[in-house]
Scaffold this motif. Structure first.
Motif, mmCIF file in Angstrom:
data_model
loop_
_atom_site.group_PDB
_atom_site.id
_atom_site.type_symbol
_atom_site.label_atom_id
_atom_site.label_comp_id
_atom_site.label_asym_id
_atom_site.label_seq_id
_atom_site.Cartn_x
_atom_site.Cartn_y
_atom_site.Cartn_z
ATOM 1 N N UNK A 185 -11.865 -0.546 -8.117
ATOM 2 C CA UNK A 185 -11.203 -0.622 -6.804
ATOM 3 C C UNK A 185 -11.964 -1.561 -5.866
ATOM 4 N N UNK A 186 -11.230 -2.528 -5.319
ATOM 5 C CA UNK A 186 -11.768 -3.370 -4.249
ATOM 6 C C UNK A 186 -11.361 -2.673 -2.949
ATOM 7 N N UNK A 187 -12.324 -1.999 -2.374
ATOM 8 C CA UNK A 187 -12.037 -1.119 -1.216
ATOM 9 C C UNK A 187 -12.063 -1.970 0.047
ATOM 10 N N UNK A 188 -10.943 -2.571 0.369
ATOM 11 C CA UNK A 188 -10.929 -3.523 1.483
ATOM 12 C C UNK A 188 -10.091 -2.982 2.643
ATOM 13 N N UNK A 189 -10.433 -3.437 3.849
ATOM 14 C CA UNK A 189 -9.618 -3.119 5.015
ATOM 15 C C UNK A 189 -10.247 -2.159 6.016
ATOM 16 N N UNK A 190 -11.514 -1.807 5.801
ATOM 17 C CA UNK A 190 -12.175 -0.880 6.747
ATOM 18 C C UNK A 190 -12.251 -1.457 8.159
ATOM 19 N N UNK A 208 -15.204 5.917 8.004
ATOM 20 C CA UNK A 208 -14.013 6.624 7.522
ATOM 21 C C UNK A 208 -13.743 6.297 6.056
ATOM 22 N N UNK A 209 -14.089 5.090 5.666
ATOM 23 C CA UNK A 209 -13.885 4.671 4.275
ATOM 24 C C UNK A 209 -14.684 5.519 3.291
ATOM 25 N N UNK A 210 -15.826 6.018 3.724
ATOM 26 C CA UNK A 210 -16.661 6.853 2.853
ATOM 27 C C UNK A 210 -15.930 8.145 2.477
ATOM 28 N N UNK A 211 -15.155 8.670 3.406
ATOM 29 C CA UNK A 211 -14.381 9.894 3.103
ATOM 30 C C UNK A 211 -13.392 9.616 1.979
ATOM 31 N N UNK A 212 -12.777 8.418 2.035
ATOM 32 C CA UNK A 212 -11.825 8.049 0.975
ATOM 33 C C UNK A 212 -12.547 7.937 -0.367
ATOM 34 N N UNK A 213 -13.754 7.389 -0.342
ATOM 35 C CA UNK A 213 -14.532 7.264 -1.586
ATOM 36 C C UNK A 213 -14.719 8.650 -2.209
ATOM 37 N N UNK A 214 -15.073 9.593 -1.381
ATOM 38 C CA UNK A 214 -15.315 10.966 -1.858
ATOM 39 C C UNK A 214 -14.042 11.558 -2.480
ATOM 40 N N UNK A 215 -12.921 11.393 -1.792
ATOM 41 C CA UNK A 215 -11.639 11.964 -2.264
ATOM 42 C C UNK A 215 -11.200 11.315 -3.580
ATOM 43 N N UNK A 216 -11.270 9.993 -3.626
ATOM 44 C CA UNK A 216 -10.766 9.274 -4.807
ATOM 45 C C UNK A 216 -11.683 9.493 -6.024
ATOM 46 N N UNK A 217 -12.974 9.579 -5.767
ATOM 47 C CA UNK A 217 -13.909 9.848 -6.875
ATOM 48 C C UNK A 217 -13.600 11.206 -7.505
ATOM 49 N N UNK A 218 -13.441 12.223 -6.670
ATOM 50 C CA UNK A 218 -13.158 13.574 -7.198
ATOM 51 C C UNK A 218 -11.848 13.583 -7.968
ATOM 52 N N UNK A 219 -10.841 12.897 -7.435
ATOM 53 C CA UNK A 219 -9.536 12.921 -8.084
ATOM 54 C C UNK A 219 -9.575 12.184 -9.430
ATOM 55 N N UNK A 220 -10.268 11.065 -9.482
ATOM 56 C CA UNK A 220 -10.378 10.338 -10.760
ATOM 57 C C UNK A 220 -11.085 11.207 -11.798
ATOM 58 N N UNK A 221 -12.124 11.914 -11.373
ATOM 59 C CA UNK A 221 -12.854 12.786 -12.311
ATOM 60 C C UNK A 221 -11.938 13.911 -12.786
ATOM 61 N N UNK A 222 -11.180 14.478 -11.859
ATOM 62 C CA UNK A 222 -10.276 15.588 -12.193
ATOM 63 C C UNK A 222 -9.207 15.126 -13.196
ATOM 64 N N UNK A 223 -8.744 13.892 -13.031
ATOM 65 C CA UNK A 223 -7.702 13.382 -13.927
ATOM 66 C C UNK A 223 -8.243 13.065 -15.325
ATOM 67 N N UNK A 224 -9.550 12.845 -15.418
ATOM 68 C CA UNK A 224 -10.136 12.518 -16.724
ATOM 69 C C UNK A 224 -10.322 11.029 -16.963
ATOM 70 N N UNK A 225 -10.418 10.272 -15.879
ATOM 71 C CA UNK A 225 -10.705 8.837 -15.992
ATOM 72 C C UNK A 225 -12.132 8.686 -16.557
ATOM 73 N N UNK A 239 -4.959 7.431 -0.326
ATOM 74 C CA UNK A 239 -5.066 8.859 -0.676
ATOM 75 C C UNK A 239 -4.838 9.066 -2.177
ATOM 76 N N UNK A 240 -4.980 10.307 -2.601
ATOM 77 C CA UNK A 240 -4.728 10.641 -4.021
ATOM 78 C C UNK A 240 -3.308 10.264 -4.418
ATOM 79 N N UNK A 241 -2.351 10.418 -3.492
ATOM 80 C CA UNK A 241 -0.951 10.119 -3.827
ATOM 81 C C UNK A 241 -0.779 8.644 -4.193
#
Ligand code: IPE
Ligand code: IPE
Ligand code: MG
Length: 248
Positions: free
Chosen positions: A14-19, A36-53, A216-218
């Motif tokens: 992910x190229x996390x651009x636009x902060x 605020x971007x750090x919060x997104x990092x936390x959410x997306x990391x957890x979701x990727x792990x949960x999905x099994x990436x 977001x996760x969606x």
């Protein structure tokens, strides 16, 4: 969340651009957007792990980002250190192994120590690998690869004829990094900005105008759904077309 994709990308980058734009739209300083971007990092990391990436690689600071104003760079470095130390507990809970790639010796020593600490503490985890690209440039990675191979040739460890794609891969910053399957870029720019130039060769690109703090996760799910619809040909022809040609 009942999200069941038919096929998961092994490696998402992910190229996390636009902060900065996200903050400016709210009349706040750019660094607010990074926070605020750090919060997104936390959410997306957890979701990727949960999905099994298998691996998630996040472009957090490029070799070119050193040219930003000193204050912004200093803030990003302290944010990074705080993130690493506070995220450690979550990484352990989610069985995530941490890694970082890039010119890490250019980072402030306190950040280098935090990276080593988190890498060390999570090295026995067996789930997803979270890799942060820090002070990272794809061209620099290839330059370093060329130097490493040249040294081996001079030392007589390998012959020039031995150099092939497998040997190049083995001399990248993270030799066991899978090829990128899905590259997500927020912020709408239609470019690679020097990210994982070797590994991006056959990645599917998913670019959205959404700014990183709004991701977001969606949206991650949407990117994976779209990835599933892509036909990855790797230079070959699709089966149907091959048949159609032979029957003419
Ligand atoms: C990406 O957001 C984060 C980093 C490069 C560290 P930007 O800071 O580039 O945000 P924009 O592109 O200016 O909006
Ligand atoms: C890419 O974003 C680097 C990171 C997200 C860390 P930039 O904002 O630096 O990229 P450009 O300048 O728009 O190409
Ligand atoms: Mg940017």
């Amino acid at each position: 969340m009942d999200f069941l994709p038919t096929e998961l990308p092994r490696h998402i980058g992910i190229i996390m651009d636009g902060n900065g734009r996200w903050a400016q739209l709210r009349n706040k300083p750019r660094i607010w957007g990074h926070r605020m971007g750090v919060k997104t990092v936390d959410i997306i990391t957890s979701e990727c792990a949960r999905l099994g990436i298998q691996q998630l690689t996040l472009y957090a600071f490029s070799s070119e980002n050193w040219q930003r104003p000193g204050e912004e760079v200093t803030y990003l470095m302290s944010l990074l250190r705080r993130f690493l130390l506070t995220e450690l507990r979550k990484l352990q809970e989610n069985n995530i192994r941490f890694n970082a790639i890039g010119k890490l010796d250019r980072l402030p020593i306190r950040v280098q120590d935090a990276i080593e600490h988190v890498r060390d503490r999570t090295s026995h985890n067996t789930g997803m690998t979270l890799c942060l690209a820090l002070s990272y440039g794809g061209r620099l990675e290839i330059v370093d690869l060329a130097k490493a191979l040249a040294r081996k040739v001079i030392a007589g460890e390998i012959a020039i004829e031995d150099i092939d794609e497998t040997l190049c891969q083995a001399n990248l910053y993270q030799p066991d990094m899978p090829d990128l399957d899905l590259l997500i870029r927020t912020g709408g720019e239609m470019r690679i900005s020097n990210f994982l130039l070797w590994q991006v060769s056959y990645a599917e690109l998913w670019i959205t105008p959404l700014l990183w703090p709004d991701f977001t996760e969606q949206y991650l799910h949407q990117a994976i759904v779209d990835f599933n619809k892509r036909e990855r040909r790797f230079g070959k022809v699709p089966c149907q077309k091959a048949l159609a040609t032979t029957s003419v």
